[in-house]
Design a protein around this motif. Sequence first.
Motif, short mmCIF file in Angstrom:
data_model
loop_
_atom_site.label_atom_id
_atom_site.label_comp_id
_atom_site.label_asym_id
_atom_site.label_seq_id
_atom_site.Cartn_x
_atom_site.Cartn_y
_atom_site.Cartn_z
N GLN A 1 0.82 -1.21 0.00
CA GLN A 1 0.00 0.00 0.00
C GLN A 1 0.86 1.27 0.00
O GLN A 1 0.87 2.07 0.93
CB GLN A 1 -1.00 -0.02 1.17
N LEU A 2 1.57 1.45 -1.08
CA LEU A 2 2.47 2.58 -1.28
C LEU A 2 1.68 3.77 -1.80
O LEU A 2 0.96 3.67 -2.79
CB LEU A 2 3.59 2.18 -2.24
N ASN A 3 1.83 4.90 -1.16
CA ASN A 3 1.01 6.07 -1.44
C ASN A 3 1.44 6.79 -2.71
O ASN A 3 2.62 7.04 -2.94
CB ASN A 3 1.08 7.02 -0.24
N ASP A 4 0.42 7.15 -3.52
CA ASP A 4 0.72 7.81 -4.80
C ASP A 4 0.96 9.30 -4.69
O ASP A 4 1.26 9.96 -5.69
CB ASP A 4 -0.35 7.50 -5.85
N ARG A 5 0.88 9.85 -3.53
CA ARG A 5 1.26 11.25 -3.36
C ARG A 5 2.78 11.38 -3.19
O ARG A 5 3.37 12.39 -3.57
CB ARG A 5 0.55 11.85 -2.15
N TYR A 6 3.38 10.36 -2.61
CA TYR A 6 4.80 10.44 -2.28
C TYR A 6 5.67 9.41 -3.01
O TYR A 6 6.79 9.73 -3.40
CB TYR A 6 5.01 10.24 -0.78
N TRP A 7 5.23 8.18 -3.13
CA TRP A 7 6.13 7.09 -3.49
C TRP A 7 6.06 6.63 -4.92
O TRP A 7 7.07 6.17 -5.47
CB TRP A 7 5.91 5.92 -2.53
N CYS A 8 4.90 6.68 -5.55
CA CYS A 8 4.78 6.24 -6.94
C CYS A 8 3.89 7.21 -7.71
O CYS A 8 3.15 7.99 -7.11
CB CYS A 8 4.24 4.81 -7.03
N GLN A 9 3.97 7.15 -9.04
CA GLN A 9 3.23 8.07 -9.89
C GLN A 9 1.99 7.39 -10.44
O GLN A 9 2.09 6.45 -11.21
CB GLN A 9 4.12 8.53 -11.05
N ALA A 10 0.82 7.87 -10.03
CA ALA A 10 -0.44 7.39 -10.58
C ALA A 10 -0.81 8.27 -11.77
O ALA A 10 -0.48 9.46 -11.80
CB ALA A 10 -1.54 7.43 -9.51
N ARG A 11 -1.51 7.69 -12.72
CA ARG A 11 -1.93 8.45 -13.89
C ARG A 11 -2.79 9.63 -13.48
O ARG A 11 -3.74 9.49 -12.72
CB ARG A 11 -2.73 7.56 -14.83
#
Length: 143
Positions: A77-87
């Motif tokens: 559950q890696l957060n897309d605000r900090y750790w990965c890029q969501a579309r």
Amino acid sequence: MKVYIVVGALAVLASLVAPGLARTMDRCSLANEMSNLGVPRDQLARWTCIAERESSYRTHVVGPANTDGSHDHGIFQLNDRYWCQARGRRSSNLCGLSCDTVRTDDITNAVRCAQRVLSIQGWTAWSVWRFCSGDLPSIDPCF
């Protein structure tokens, strides 16, 4: 009307997860794969606890919206605000990854990103940490 919107949104989300990209692991399969990726054995019980609590060992999970509108992705559950890029979302993307890559059967990217989170924020980065901070069952029977 809202019920239909929620049900419709869930149906769309479910359709985005291709059958070949959805895997549910178990404690030992996760421990073994993480060990093969070089994760220290003394960390494996903690990692498996976090994965169990965060995603029920499911690699494809996208969590519900957080209060800031961000989402959490994958087995850790890696957060897309900090750790990965969501579309279509702004992100610090500190792991340098698309969130799609942490939601696949191959957990390598999820593990590497989770290790980065650990190195920067420590175990308490995961809200489930309180369940995983004490004595945990040995991981040794998995090997």
